[in-house]
Design an enzyme around this catalytic site. Sequence first.
Site, mmCIF file in Angstrom:
data_model
loop_
_atom_site.group_PDB
_atom_site.id
_atom_site.type_symbol
_atom_site.label_atom_id
_atom_site.label_comp_id
_atom_site.label_asym_id
_atom_site.label_seq_id
_atom_site.Cartn_x
_atom_site.Cartn_y
_atom_site.Cartn_z
ATOM 1 N N GLY A 630 0.823 -1.197 0.000
ATOM 2 C CA GLY A 630 0.000 0.000 0.000
ATOM 3 C C GLY A 630 0.857 1.247 0.000
ATOM 4 O O GLY A 630 2.082 1.212 -0.171
ATOM 5 N N LYS A 653 -3.993 -3.088 6.738
ATOM 6 C CA LYS A 653 -2.972 -2.180 6.236
ATOM 7 C C LYS A 653 -2.018 -1.862 7.384
ATOM 8 O O LYS A 653 -2.457 -1.512 8.477
ATOM 9 C CB LYS A 653 -3.600 -0.887 5.711
ATOM 10 N N TYR A 701 -12.855 -7.847 4.727
ATOM 11 C CA TYR A 701 -12.120 -8.480 3.627
ATOM 12 C C TYR A 701 -13.062 -8.687 2.446
ATOM 13 O O TYR A 701 -14.155 -9.231 2.595
ATOM 14 C CB TYR A 701 -11.546 -9.819 4.073
ATOM 15 N N MET A 702 -12.643 -8.210 1.276
ATOM 16 C CA MET A 702 -13.438 -8.341 0.052
ATOM 17 C C MET A 702 -12.756 -9.381 -0.835
ATOM 18 O O MET A 702 -11.686 -9.141 -1.404
ATOM 19 C CB MET A 702 -13.546 -6.992 -0.655
ATOM 20 N N ASN A 704 -13.139 -10.745 -3.789
ATOM 21 C CA ASN A 704 -12.890 -10.649 -5.229
ATOM 22 C C ASN A 704 -12.012 -9.467 -5.617
ATOM 23 O O ASN A 704 -11.776 -9.242 -6.796
ATOM 24 C CB ASN A 704 -14.216 -10.595 -5.987
ATOM 25 N N SER A 706 -10.429 -5.742 -6.459
ATOM 26 C CA SER A 706 -10.912 -4.542 -7.138
ATOM 27 C C SER A 706 -11.832 -4.912 -8.296
ATOM 28 O O SER A 706 -11.661 -5.936 -8.961
ATOM 29 C CB SER A 706 -9.735 -3.714 -7.647
ATOM 30 N N ASP A 746 -11.784 10.451 -6.213
ATOM 31 C CA ASP A 746 -11.044 9.405 -6.954
ATOM 32 C C ASP A 746 -11.938 8.195 -7.184
ATOM 33 O O ASP A 746 -11.528 7.064 -6.972
ATOM 34 C CB ASP A 746 -9.791 9.007 -6.183
ATOM 35 N N ASN A 751 -11.024 1.492 -7.496
ATOM 36 C CA ASN A 751 -11.235 1.821 -6.083
ATOM 37 C C ASN A 751 -12.569 1.310 -5.563
ATOM 38 O O ASN A 751 -13.024 1.725 -4.494
ATOM 39 C CB ASN A 751 -11.137 3.332 -5.873
#
Length: 983
Positions: A630, A653, A701-702, A704, A706, A746, A751
């Site tokens: 990151g 992070k 936690y995602m 798949n 981005s 952004d 994102n």
Amino acid sequence: MDCQLSILLLLSCSVLDSFGELIPQPSNEVNLLDSKTIQGELGWISYPSHGWEEISGVDEHYTPIRTYQVCNVMDHSQNNWLRTNWVPRNSAQKIYVELKFTLRDCNSIPLVLGTCKETFNLYYMESDDDHGVKFREHQFTKIDTIAADESFTQMDLGDRILKLNTEIREVGPVNKKGFYLAFQDVGACVALVSVRVYFKKCPFTVKNLAMFPDTVPMDSQSLVEVRGSCVNNSKEEDPPRMYCSTEGEWLVPIGKCSCNAGYEERGFMCQACRPGFYKALDGNMKCAKCPPHSSTQEDGSMNCRCENNYFRADKDPPSMACTRPPSSPRNVISNINETSVILDWSWPLDTGGRKDVTFNIICKKCGWNIKQCEPCSPNVRFLPRQFGLTNTTVTVTDLLAHTNYTFEIDAVNGVSELSSPPRQFAAVSITTNQAAPSPVLTIKKDRTSRNSISLSWQEPEHPNGIILDYEVKYYEKQEQETSYTILRARGTNVTISSLKPDTIYVFQIRARTAAGYGTNSRKFEFETSPDSFSISGESSQVVMIAISAAVAIILLTVVIYVLIGRFCGYKSKHGADEKRLHFGNGHLKLPGLRTYVDPHTYEDPTQAVHEFAKELDATNISIDKVVGAGEFGEVCSGRLKLPSKKEISVAIKTLKVGYTEKQRRDFLGEASIMGQFDHPNIIRLEGVVTKSKPVMIVTEYMENGSLDSFLRKHDAQFTVIQLVGMLRGIASGMKYLSDMGYVHRDLAARNILINSNLVCKVSDFGLSRVLEDDPEAAYTTRGGKIPIRWTSPEAIAYRKFTSASDVWSYGIVLWEVMSYGERPYWEMSNQDVIKAVDEGYRLPPPMDCPAALYQLMLDCWQKDRNNRPKFEQIVSILDKLIRNPGSLKIITSAAARPSNLLLDQSNVDITTFRTTGDWLNGVWTAHCKEIFTGVEYSSCDTIAKISTDDMKKVGVTVVGPQKKIISSIKALETQSKNGPVPV
């Protein structure tokens, strides 16, 4: 009689040749009768007695064989019968009769043209028992008339050549216990050399480790399904079956068996693994050799036993070598800093053959006699942790001053608990020094004037001794610490004079004890007054209260005025405007509406993050693996287990080692932003870790990742409704942010994160961005540049970021989703994108894009930001499309497209192009100049003949430029018809 004698002589001399080449009998044929194998006379019944005659011969092994012949060709109306003995049927359903015989050509016999025949008849009769010598013609059923393919002549007799015929006939189905065969002679000169009666079966076989028994077909129409049984030491994977055909052949094997653990397939059987080999699982894999440091002594082993002092952990697969505990750590070095110590050591020489070596720190507080020790206080802190260390360093803090400690560093791995030998550790003993004081936490401004500032502060939380004095460091902010002043104060307040008016100063304070100086406080900024007017801290509070009261009175007056206006018929006169109370260009937010608070307004970022985010205990977090890097450190996946709650997967992070204070503020600022949001389409902040190192931000936690890369990976795999559902989630999240007054700046598919349920969530909440005066015009963060392809024109030109500029970006995201992650504007440069958008060009609809969605894109890309839809309207539009799927079936047609699309160059005047380069510039493909020049496309005729395949061959492989060039070529063709156009 001469004729019969000639046959006899021929048979006796030639029967050897007839059987000279033995053909093995097929395994699927079972004989019921074979005249060649019968020893002695056949004993068949001949009727009348002067008809068929039994004679003897020998085969190639000089074994006697019996045959029958008849040759009454001189007399009329011959009716000579030969009947076999009773033949048991056994299990046959259909029988086959194989006849081998010779037959004399009637033309070769003189004076028999009216009486000689060249055929004979075959009959059969079924019966449940043997009738003995009784014979009745009418009880027999004719099978067929048998004719010879080859007959012999008088010349063959002279040359002693025997022409043997073989005929096979089917009979069935047969139902009784047995049957007779009969042969009728009606005037032929024939000799029956052999008679064989058999039936067909599917023989015993082994297929896919399943045994199938002998099987007789039931009838001539259907296949017989046969269930197989597994061979010894095997088990079914799928039930084994095969089909037996009427021809005695096995067909269509289905299912199979597999060898048990400890056995492998060898020679159609499952045989035990040999010593030194093992097989842990059922299946048809081969036995494997025992891994290192293990062996077997018996047949059929399912696993191998470890050698002495070697072990296998519960989670180790059988194929893994046996391992042992590691040796002790080496070269322990201690670095004492007052009441903390940094311990470093080297890896063990022997890891035991494993990669899961970790280290545990055992802390003991000892008296002046090292042998008298006790466990350390629970207040002692270990960074990053005390147990399960994967690196060879640890920092131990909050120790007592002037105290002896012993630290034992254990090396352990996955089999240490199984081992009986003592612990493998290295020890080091240290004595702490007196600790310096902790930092001053807060500096308060008491009074300011044009040339002085009065400050006060609290004593450090941990003085660690008697405070001797304080060091105050200050400098002008614009000097950036190139020149600073230091003074000392004995108390917790000080007045600093001789300062410049109307100037910002930066202050830091640290305390001093006999052990030395503590660390500096964080930086505090205070400004001197512009003139002689001065105001104390308490007076300023009074003034602020008075101002606030005045503002409140004004607002109350306005509210009363509005209420009076309603009562007096204001509603009927201004009904359309009463939803908002306007003040200039903004509106008054009513109490109860949640509003975004900028964390950068806090002097202390820790205060902001603790106000909006939950502090987590680092011991409740486990890191599984690093998934990326990151802006400030590593991004990891892991698990969070809070007390009394279910363990969940999280993204983590971390703030990298050696960070600056500014990096820490920015890092925690992102958490302070995320912590204010609570919406199903906004990434959820689980909490932060600020009280131990490394500093961490923990989010949901995602799975798949981005959205852009996910769509590219699953190109064309979703329905339009599924894509609209994703877009609706993004719009809903952006509506929530807009309602809170937060501008994202952004918004892009990269994102947006997507989970396993295809729920999209907005992420990447933004650090400050600076617009460079670069012709490429990209917004810059500390982590890299953001392409302006997603940025609205007014944000590029005037640095004007609003919710409306987020709507423009949403239109680009909508285009990304419908094109499955294609790059907006393809390979166009940023400068070309800015120019095209300013001239009114817009992206074309993606392939098979519904017209309603493309219209929504164009609405989002209105140049006047006031004409763009609000996110609330976008959510409403998408909801209507989801409720009415039929509206999504209308695809944007080429004819209906607006003329200002980037790829629609029909409005470009081809005649204005003098060269191929000018033409490529005109259709936004200037980067293709060298390619076309190199292949000598220099005239209108050659350009007009280019196809998509031609472009791929010369190097134009990107779809976007291909489409632009083809579109322009079509326009070029149209103009070429009216006259030549130089290019």
